[in-house]
Motif scaffolding. Structure first.
Motif: not given
Length: 167
Positions: A93-108
Motif C-alpha cells: 500500500v505504501q508503494q501505491s500511495l507513493a505512485d499515486f502521489q507521483k502521478g497526481r503531482q504530474a497531473i497537477v
C-alpha cells in the motif's frame, strides 16, 4: 463554454488534496483490513488504492493529448478488460500511495501551467456527451472520491449495510 477561475482553482486544489486525504485516511486503517475481502466481486482496500495509482499515467496522457491535439478521440478505459488473467496482487500500500502521489503531482503540475482558455479544450469520447480538459479534470477528482468513499465503506460499514456493486 465559459469557465470561471474559482471553479478551476477548486478542481486543482481538490486534485492536490486527494493525495493528503488518501494518505492520511489509509494510515488510519489497520493493516489486516487493507487486504480483507468483504464479499464475492469486492475489491480490497489495497486494490482500490493500487487502482488509483495505476490510472494516473492514463489521466496524464489524456490531458496531455487534449492540450496538444485538436479534438483528440479516446476509447473507453476498462482496466479489467485489459488483461485476460486474474489480476496480480496489489503492490504494498505504501508503494501505491507513493505512485499515486507521483502521478497526481504530474497531473497537477500540467494543469497548473495551462492558460485559462486551455481548460475549455474539447475531445471526443464515446461514453460521454461532452468531454474535455475541465470535464476530465473534474472526472478525475470525482473518481478519487468515489474510490475513497468505497475504501471507507469497506473499512467501517457492517456487512448488512455494505453496498453491493452487482448488477
Amino acid at each position: 463554454m465559459h469557465l470561471q477561475q474559482p471553479e478551476t482553482d477548486a478542481i486543482l486544489r481538490g486534485l492536490q488534496d486527494s493525495c493528503t486525504i488518501l494518505s492520511g485516511f489509509v494510515a488510519a486503517i489497520p493493516e489486516e483490513a487493507l487486504h480483507r475481502v468483504r464479499g464475492e466481486g469486492f475489491w480490497t482496500i489495497a486494490q482500490h488504492v493500487a487502482h488509483l495509482a495505476d490510472v494516473q499515467p492514463m489521466g496524464l496522457g489524456r490531458l496531455t493529448r487534449m492540450l496538444q491535439e485538436d479534438t483528440p478521440e479516446f476509447i473507453p478505459f476498462f482496466p479489467d478488460e485489459e488483461t485476460n488473467s486474474k489480476p496480480a496482487p496489489p503492490p504494498p500500500v505504501q508503494q501505491s500511495l507513493a505512485d499515486f502521489q507521483k502521478g497526481r503531482q504530474a497531473i497537477v503540475d500540467l494543469l497548473t501551467g495551462i492558460a485559462p482558455a486551455d481548460w475549455a479544450r474539447t475531445a471526443i469520447h464515446p461514453e460521454y456527451q461532452q468531454y474535455g480538459v475541465q470535464i476530465f479534470a473534474r472526472h478525475i477528482l470525482m473518481h478519487d472520491h468515489w474510490h475513497m468513499y468505497r475504501i471507507e465503506e469497506l473499512w467501517l460499514t457492517r456487512d448488512a449495510y455494505l453496498t453491493s456493486m452487482g448488477g
